[in-house]
Design a protein around this motif. Structure first.
Motif, PDB file in Angstrom:
ATOM      1  N   TYR A   5       0.849  -1.197   0.000  1.00  0.00           N
ATOM      2  CA  TYR A   5       0.000   0.000   0.000  1.00  0.00           C
ATOM      3  C   TYR A   5       0.880   1.241   0.000  1.00  0.00           C
ATOM      4  O   TYR A   5       1.793   1.369   0.806  1.00  0.00           O
ATOM      5  CB  TYR A   5      -0.918   0.036   1.224  1.00  0.00           C
ATOM      6  N   GLN A   6       0.590   2.136  -0.932  1.00  0.00           N
ATOM      7  CA  GLN A   6       1.273   3.435  -0.960  1.00  0.00           C
ATOM      8  C   GLN A   6       0.311   4.450  -1.544  1.00  0.00           C
ATOM      9  O   GLN A   6      -0.328   4.191  -2.563  1.00  0.00           O
ATOM     10  CB  GLN A   6       2.534   3.373  -1.832  1.00  0.00           C
ATOM     11  N   ASN A   7       0.185   5.582  -0.904  1.00  0.00           N
ATOM     12  CA  ASN A   7      -0.590   6.673  -1.479  1.00  0.00           C
ATOM     13  C   ASN A   7       0.306   7.905  -1.517  1.00  0.00           C
ATOM     14  O   ASN A   7       0.616   8.496  -0.484  1.00  0.00           O
ATOM     15  CB  ASN A   7      -1.863   6.948  -0.665  1.00  0.00           C
ATOM     16  N   SER A   8       0.724   8.238  -2.724  1.00  0.00           N
ATOM     17  CA  SER A   8       1.731   9.294  -2.892  1.00  0.00           C
ATOM     18  C   SER A   8       1.123  10.682  -3.082  1.00  0.00           C
ATOM     19  O   SER A   8       1.855  11.664  -3.207  1.00  0.00           O
ATOM     20  CB  SER A   8       2.614   8.954  -4.099  1.00  0.00           C
ATOM     21  N   THR A   9      -0.213  10.784  -3.129  1.00  0.00           N
ATOM     22  CA  THR A   9      -0.859  12.082  -3.338  1.00  0.00           C
ATOM     23  C   THR A   9      -0.736  12.952  -2.093  1.00  0.00           C
ATOM     24  O   THR A   9      -1.148  12.548  -0.999  1.00  0.00           O
ATOM     25  CB  THR A   9      -2.341  11.900  -3.698  1.00  0.00           C
ATOM     26  N   LYS A  10      -0.209  14.136  -2.263  1.00  0.00           N
ATOM     27  CA  LYS A  10      -0.135  15.092  -1.154  1.00  0.00           C
ATOM     28  C   LYS A  10      -1.476  15.818  -1.049  1.00  0.00           C
ATOM     29  O   LYS A  10      -1.985  16.347  -2.040  1.00  0.00           O
ATOM     30  CB  LYS A  10       0.989  16.096  -1.381  1.00  0.00           C
ATOM     31  N   ILE A  11      -2.055  15.835   0.141  1.00  0.00           N
ATOM     32  CA  ILE A  11      -3.360  16.456   0.359  1.00  0.00           C
ATOM     33  C   ILE A  11      -3.191  17.836   0.989  1.00  0.00           C
ATOM     34  O   ILE A  11      -2.513  17.988   2.014  1.00  0.00           O
ATOM     35  CB  ILE A  11      -4.233  15.589   1.285  1.00  0.00           C
ATOM     36  N   PHE A  12      -3.814  18.830   0.366  1.00  0.00           N
ATOM     37  CA  PHE A  12      -3.935  20.167   0.965  1.00  0.00           C
ATOM     38  C   PHE A  12      -5.396  20.328   1.369  1.00  0.00           C
ATOM     39  O   PHE A  12      -6.256  20.611   0.524  1.00  0.00           O
ATOM     40  CB  PHE A  12      -3.549  21.255  -0.034  1.00  0.00           C
ATOM     41  N   PHE A  13      -5.696  20.124   2.645  1.00  0.00           N
ATOM     42  CA  PHE A  13      -7.089  20.103   3.091  1.00  0.00           C
ATOM     43  C   PHE A  13      -7.402  21.344   3.910  1.00  0.00           C
ATOM     44  O   PHE A  13      -6.639  21.730   4.792  1.00  0.00           O
ATOM     45  CB  PHE A  13      -7.367  18.860   3.942  1.00  0.00           C
ATOM     46  N   ILE A  21      -1.499  25.615  -4.909  1.00  0.00           N
ATOM     47  CA  ILE A  21      -1.040  25.154  -6.222  1.00  0.00           C
ATOM     48  C   ILE A  21       0.081  26.030  -6.770  1.00  0.00           C
ATOM     49  O   ILE A  21       0.834  25.594  -7.644  1.00  0.00           O
ATOM     50  CB  ILE A  21      -2.200  25.088  -7.238  1.00  0.00           C
ATOM     51  N   ALA A  22       0.214  27.245  -6.246  1.00  0.00           N
ATOM     52  CA  ALA A  22       1.275  28.142  -6.721  1.00  0.00           C
ATOM     53  C   ALA A  22       2.652  27.528  -6.549  1.00  0.00           C
ATOM     54  O   ALA A  22       3.547  27.714  -7.386  1.00  0.00           O
ATOM     55  CB  ALA A  22       1.194  29.487  -5.982  1.00  0.00           C
ATOM     56  N   THR A  23       2.829  26.777  -5.476  1.00  0.00           N
ATOM     57  CA  THR A  23       4.122  26.138  -5.230  1.00  0.00           C
ATOM     58  C   THR A  23       4.093  24.636  -5.469  1.00  0.00           C
ATOM     59  O   THR A  23       5.143  24.012  -5.656  1.00  0.00           O
ATOM     60  CB  THR A  23       4.578  26.407  -3.785  1.00  0.00           C
ATOM     61  N   ALA A  24       2.893  24.036  -5.490  1.00  0.00           N
ATOM     62  CA  ALA A  24       2.794  22.588  -5.703  1.00  0.00           C
ATOM     63  C   ALA A  24       3.094  22.211  -7.152  1.00  0.00           C
ATOM     64  O   ALA A  24       3.587  21.114  -7.429  1.00  0.00           O
ATOM     65  CB  ALA A  24       1.407  22.088  -5.311  1.00  0.00           C
ATOM     66  N   ILE A  25       2.799  23.117  -8.088  1.00  0.00           N
ATOM     67  CA  ILE A  25       3.099  22.878  -9.499  1.00  0.00           C
ATOM     68  C   ILE A  25       4.450  23.505  -9.812  1.00  0.00           C
ATOM     69  O   ILE A  25       4.672  24.683  -9.519  1.00  0.00           O
ATOM     70  CB  ILE A  25       2.015  23.491 -10.405  1.00  0.00           C
ATOM     71  N   PRO A  26       5.386  22.762 -10.383  1.00  0.00           N
ATOM     72  CA  PRO A  26       6.706  23.326 -10.712  1.00  0.00           C
ATOM     73  C   PRO A  26       6.582  24.623 -11.507  1.00  0.00           C
ATOM     74  O   PRO A  26       5.754  24.741 -12.421  1.00  0.00           O
ATOM     75  CB  PRO A  26       7.363  22.215 -11.536  1.00  0.00           C
ATOM     76  N   ALA A  27       7.383  25.610 -11.153  1.00  0.00           N
ATOM     77  CA  ALA A  27       7.256  26.955 -11.718  1.00  0.00           C
ATOM     78  C   ALA A  27       7.470  26.998 -13.220  1.00  0.00           C
ATOM     79  O   ALA A  27       6.923  27.864 -13.915  1.00  0.00           O
ATOM     80  CB  ALA A  27       8.246  27.897 -11.022  1.00  0.00           C
ATOM     81  N   ASP A  28       8.267  26.081 -13.759  1.00  0.00           N
ATOM     82  CA  ASP A  28       8.563  26.104 -15.186  1.00  0.00           C
ATOM     83  C   ASP A  28       7.614  25.232 -16.007  1.00  0.00           C
ATOM     84  O   ASP A  28       7.834  25.001 -17.202  1.00  0.00           O
ATOM     85  CB  ASP A  28      10.004  25.660 -15.436  1.00  0.00           C
ATOM     86  N   SER A  29       6.539  24.762 -15.395  1.00  0.00           N
ATOM     87  CA  SER A  29       5.601  23.880 -16.097  1.00  0.00           C
ATOM     88  C   SER A  29       4.710  24.648 -17.061  1.00  0.00           C
ATOM     89  O   SER A  29       4.326  25.795 -16.808  1.00  0.00           O
ATOM     90  CB  SER A  29       4.708  23.154 -15.083  1.00  0.00           C
ATOM     91  N   ARG A  30       4.385  24.001 -18.161  1.00  0.00           N
ATOM     92  CA  ARG A  30       3.332  24.477 -19.068  1.00  0.00           C
ATOM     93  C   ARG A  30       2.063  23.729 -18.658  1.00  0.00           C
ATOM     94  O   ARG A  30       1.963  22.512 -18.848  1.00  0.00           O
ATOM     95  CB  ARG A  30       3.702  24.206 -20.523  1.00  0.00           C
ATOM     96  N   VAL A  31       1.110  24.460 -18.113  1.00  0.00           N
ATOM     97  CA  VAL A  31      -0.031  23.851 -17.421  1.00  0.00           C
ATOM     98  C   VAL A  31      -1.285  23.913 -18.282  1.00  0.00           C
ATOM     99  O   VAL A  31      -1.578  24.943 -18.901  1.00  0.00           O
ATOM    100  CB  VAL A  31      -0.296  24.566 -16.075  1.00  0.00           C
ATOM    101  N   LEU A  32      -2.028  22.800 -18.314  1.00  0.00           N
ATOM    102  CA  LEU A  32      -3.362  22.790 -18.894  1.00  0.00           C
ATOM    103  C   LEU A  32      -4.367  22.650 -17.755  1.00  0.00           C
ATOM    104  O   LEU A  32      -4.382  21.640 -17.046  1.00  0.00           O
ATOM    105  CB  LEU A  32      -3.531  21.632 -19.885  1.00  0.00           C
ATOM    106  N   VAL A  33      -5.197  23.666 -17.561  1.00  0.00           N
ATOM    107  CA  VAL A  33      -6.256  23.636 -16.548  1.00  0.00           C
ATOM    108  C   VAL A  33      -7.513  23.072 -17.202  1.00  0.00           C
ATOM    109  O   VAL A  33      -8.003  23.614 -18.194  1.00  0.00           O
ATOM    110  CB  VAL A  33      -6.526  25.046 -15.988  1.00  0.00           C
ATOM    111  N   VAL A  34      -8.030  21.987 -16.651  1.00  0.00           N
ATOM    112  CA  VAL A  34      -9.171  21.288 -17.236  1.00  0.00           C
ATOM    113  C   VAL A  34     -10.353  21.367 -16.265  1.00  0.00           C
ATOM    114  O   VAL A  34     -10.199  21.078 -15.074  1.00  0.00           O
ATOM    115  CB  VAL A  34      -8.821  19.809 -17.527  1.00  0.00           C
TER     116      VAL A  34
END
Length: 382
Positions: A5-13, A21-34
């Motif tokens: 068992y492993q759950n690697s998802t970090k939860i911001f509750f 998300i400002a810091t959770a997503i790498p700053a140099d990423s090209r992001v698609l918001v869906v």
């Protein structure tokens, strides 16, 4: 009991966590918001996302349906490929998050993404993704599963891959304040059945998984009983966290699973667009009555530990009645009325789809044959 068992998802509750998300997503990423139909632009979530992504390069894709379709999602897959997107942010409920898992996996595959659903392609990599949960129900924000519909053929199929496990999930209960009543109820029912699919099998002696499942079911029953008082931070937070825990992998580790209610329910959704949660409420009581002998011990345990029913010879039967009453008290029907035409033709259509998808022996012991599925449907369809 043997499992990994492993759950690697970090939860911001908690309230105000979308800014994470400002810091959770790498700053140099090209992001698609869906996202889905645009409700996030009415409840303030979209504006919070825009503010939080101010330092990122991003674009958006909208229109993901409830029960997301391959046809819509393939358009997003092309955007990910052509624009070299390297991070996907799902903003929505289980449908949007499931859809993003398909997008993430299919964007790393040169062939038709549907190959993943029918087992012709095994996912070996995917575009990283994160999620902002707006509707608590499926637990998709911190698990590796998704269910996708192919509208052209009315197929609705699941897939699992560790490569589409979200890197993080933002869970702010405040986003639930603007949800329609129907979606809130659906979330409660969906989470309830998720726990049941991992719990209502047979006695196996795994105390932690059973005990935790019973706690989650007691939570959900209490939240259902308190539904008239649902406009509170405490109620919303408890539903959001309980629904997450129902399907994050923990209570299902090392124990038998059923999932027959889901497999049959999926066909009702694909054929007649029944809400996913409501398809489960339609199938589950009839399925449990059909499988009463196989599930009696666990139904009795559910009756005493969750519904606090007294020990009697018909405890299992009364437990099913109590579950059906829980749904009905929330305004959820346990009989299918959405089909068109004759009942016999409706039953035959579902059976045809189950056979087409290889769902000919379902349940934790494969005891639900096509003949049993037909009997379940004859009872579940009004």
């Amino acid at each position: 009991m043997k499992f990994a068992y492993q759950n690697s998802t970090k939860i911001f509750f908690g309230q105000g966590q979308i800014e994470a998300i400002a810091t959770a997503i790498p700053a140099d990423s090209r992001v698609l918001v869906v996202y889905g139909g645009g409700s996030i632009k009415k409840n303030g979530v979209y504006d919070q996302v825009v503010t939080s992504l101010a330092q990122h390069q991003w674009q958006e894709f909208s229109g993901v349906e409830p029960n997301p379709t391959k046809e819509t999602l393939d358009k997003a897959v092309e955007i990910v490929k052509s624009d070299r997107i390297d991070f996907i942010l799902a903003v929505g409920g289980g449908s949007v998050i499931d859809g993003c898992k398909y997008i993430a996996a299919a964007s790393h595959y040169a062939g038709d993404g549907w190959d993943i659903l029918v087992g012709k392609h095994t996912v070996t990599s995917a575009t990283p993704l994160g999620a902002i949960l707006t509707l608590p129900a499926t637990g998709s924000e911190s698990n590796s599963g998704a269910v996708i519909t192919k509208a052209e053929t009315q197929d609705k199929l699941p897939f699992l891959s560790p490569f589409v496990q979200p890197m993080f999930a933002v869970m702010d209960p405040d986003v639930m304040k603007s949800l329609p009543e129907r979606q809130l109820v659906n979330g409660l029912v969906d989470a309830w059945v998720h726990v049941c699919e991992q719990y209502l099998t047979f006695n196996h002696g795994h105390m932690v998984q059973d005990g935790y499942a019973e706690v989650l079911l007691r939570n959900l029953k209490q939240l259902a009983d308190q539904y008239p008082q649902r406009d509170s931070d405490e109620w919303r937070a408890n539903l959001m966290w309980t629904a997450n825990q129902a399907l994050n992998g923990l209570i299902g580790s090392g124990v038998p699973h059923d999932w027959a209610t889901h497999m049959i329910g999926h066909e009702l959704t694909a054929l007649w667009h029944v809400d996913h949660a409501r398809s489960l409420a339609i199938i589950q009581p009839s399925l449990l009555r059909n499988q009463l002998d196989n599930k009696r011990a666990k139904l009795e345990k559910l009756g005493t530990e969750v519904f606090r029913l007294p020990q009697t010879g018909d405890l299992a039967e009364r437990t099913i009645d109590a579950m059906e009453a829980l749904y009905n008290n929330l305004g959820v029907s346990t009989k299918l009325t959405e089909y068109q035409g004759e009942k016999t033709a409706a039953v035959d259509k579902v059976i045809e789809q189950l056979q087409k998808h290889g769902m000919v022996a379902l349940g934790e012991t494969q005891a639900i044959t096509i003949e049993q599925s037909k009997a379940i449907l004859q009872d579940a369809i009004a």
